[in-house]
Design an enzyme around this catalytic site. Structure first.
Site, PDB file in Angstrom:
ATOM      1  CE  LYS A  49      12.927  55.425  25.030  1.00  0.00           C
ATOM      2  NZ  LYS A  49      13.747  56.623  25.166  1.00  0.00           N
ATOM      3  CE1 TYR A 263      22.304  55.253  26.034  1.00  0.00           C
ATOM      4  CE2 TYR A 263      23.227  54.639  28.169  1.00  0.00           C
ATOM      5  CZ  TYR A 263      22.169  55.076  27.398  1.00  0.00           C
ATOM      6  OH  TYR A 263      20.964  55.349  28.008  1.00  0.00           O
ATOM      7  CE1 TYR A 289      19.075  57.290  24.429  1.00  0.00           C
ATOM      8  CE2 TYR A 289      18.708  58.281  26.578  1.00  0.00           C
ATOM      9  CZ  TYR A 289      18.866  57.164  25.788  1.00  0.00           C
ATOM     10  OH  TYR A 289      18.841  55.922  26.361  1.00  0.00           O
TER      11      TYR A 289
HETATM   12  C1  LIG Z   1      15.186  56.654  24.718  1.00  0.00           C
HETATM   13  C2  LIG Z   1      15.493  58.053  24.309  1.00  0.00           C
HETATM   14  C3  LIG Z   1      15.886  58.361  23.002  1.00  0.00           C
HETATM   15  C4  LIG Z   1      16.135  57.312  21.952  1.00  0.00           C
HETATM   16  O1  LIG Z   1      14.952  56.809  21.457  1.00  0.00           O
HETATM   17  P1  LIG Z   1      14.911  55.305  20.906  1.00  0.00           P
HETATM   18  O2  LIG Z   1      13.528  55.113  20.477  1.00  0.00           O
HETATM   19  O3  LIG Z   1      15.355  54.443  22.045  1.00  0.00           O
HETATM   20  O4  LIG Z   1      15.893  55.223  19.794  1.00  0.00           O
HETATM   21  C5  LIG Z   1      16.078  59.680  22.655  1.00  0.00           C
HETATM   22  N1  LIG Z   1      15.929  60.663  23.574  1.00  0.00           N
HETATM   23  C6  LIG Z   1      15.589  60.413  24.837  1.00  0.00           C
HETATM   24  C7  LIG Z   1      15.493  61.542  25.782  1.00  0.00           C
HETATM   25  C8  LIG Z   1      15.360  59.098  25.252  1.00  0.00           C
HETATM   26  O5  LIG Z   1      15.018  58.855  26.529  1.00  0.00           O
END
Ligand SMILES: *Cc1c(COP(=O)(O)O)cnc(C)c1O
Length: 336
Positions: A49, A263, A289
């Site tokens: 992010k 999720y 993730y």
């Molecule tokens: C938000 C996030 C993702 C996914 O990325 P997107 O751009 O939302 O698809 C992957 N890994 C981590 C650690 C995240 O915080």
């Protein structure tokens, strides 16, 4: 594509490393595995992010905002990093947390939740799964306006076209690095959630005619829906970056078989992948993730879908603070 035209803040010094993972590669006995260390990006504890926020916060500052408003799940890395960017810029920040799993919010939870409070969040609103999050954020924004402030709403995951430019930039960074290293890539694997990472990489790779296939591992949505959403976002991102050609639908590949029950809900393969990366390479993944994305990578190597030699790049998008909110899952034995 020429991103220098677009206002941007800088939160990381220089490119993040691309590292070879020889012990993991040997263990998997397939192609050589490399990792793009976007877990080492700037702002508190890093992660993907940060790249999106460089563009989004520049836009917020240009609008004269004094408060960022955003949304995410109860252990959101995106909320932690938006808040950290706000702190760094002297802005305030309010969060709308969606309880995607019923009962999952605990005000005393560790991990990112602890960091929301440590970083001095102004206000947290918890809403149930399925809430209209744009409307919930607008309500918070209206309150800020009524109190004489100036809000800026950052979309969930930072995943609009402007935020996704962060991953167009990452694609260009990876192409420059791998050409300096003399490292030809045969495949790239990344997580696919709110989609800005995957869509930005597609736009950047396609726009630079890299010819490197990219597979996004879904952490939530079903394949067809995710691919449709990504195609729209990749094209909006491409246009914003000044690309001349549309991204074709077949540039987008999503795999959805590693989501498990849903999720943020654990799978045994996710726990195993987190342990494998930690114990072969000393690299910390996360349960929501990158653990599931790595489980996908491991499976695609084992089934031969990524070939038997060549070079595969895994994009580490961060998230390790969430490990501290998933203690049992992280250490789960494979047969439990
Ligand atoms: C938000 C996030 C993702 C996914 O990325 P997107 O751009 O939302 O698809 C992957 N890994 C981590 C650690 C995240 O915080």
């Amino acid at each position: 594509m020429h991103l220098a035209r677009i206002p941007r803040r800088r939160y990381t010094h220089g490119p993040t490393p691309i590292e070879h993972l020889p012990r993991l590669s040997e263990h998997l006995a397939g192609p050589q595995i490399y990792i793009k260390r976007d877990d080492l990006l700037g702002l508190a504890a890093g992660g993907n992010k940060t790249r999106k926020l460089e563009f989004l916060v520049a836009d917020a500052l240009a609008s004269g905002a004094n408060t960022l408003v955003t949304t995410g799940a109860v252990q959101s890395n995106h909320c932690r990093l938006t808040l950290a960017a706000a702190v760094k810029e002297g802005l305030r920040c309010r969060l709308v947390l969606e309880e995607r799993v019923a009962g999952s919010y605990s005000p005393d939870a560790s991990g990112n939740n602890l960091l929301f409070h440590l970083l001095g969040v102004d206000d947290v609103t918890v809403v149930p799964a399925g809430t209209d999050l744009d409307a919930a954020m607008q309500q918070v924004a209206d309150q800020i306006t009524a109190d004489g402030g100036k809000p800026y709403v950052v979309p969930g995951g930072g995943s609009n076209a402007l935020g996704a430019l962060g991953y167009v930039s990452c694609a260009e960074e990876m192409l420059a690095q791998t050409s300096d290293m003399g490292l030809p890539l045969d495949h790239i694997v990344c997580a696919s959630g709110s989609g800005g990472t995957h869509a930005g990489l597609v736009a950047g790779l396609y726009g630079n005619q890299a010819g490197i296939p990219l597979t996004g591992i879904s952490v939530r949505a079903e394949r067809a829906a995710q691919e449709t959403k990504l195609h729209t976002l990749a094209n909006a991102t491409s246009r914003l970056a000044g690309a001349e050609r549309e991204v074709p639908a077949d540039a987008i590949t999503v795999r959805d078989e590693y989501v498990g029950p849903g999720y943020s809900l654990p799978t045994p393969e996710m726990s195993a992948a987190i342990q494998l990366f930690a114990r072969t390479e000393g690299i910390l993944l996360d349960p929501v993730y990158t653990g599931k994305t790595a489980a996908g990578l491991v499976d695609l190597v084992r089934t031969g879908e990524l070939g038997s030699d060549g070079n595969v790049l895994f994009v580490h998008t961060g998230g390790s603070p969430a490990l501290y909110a998933y203690q049992d899952v992280v250490l789960a034995e494979p047969d439990e």
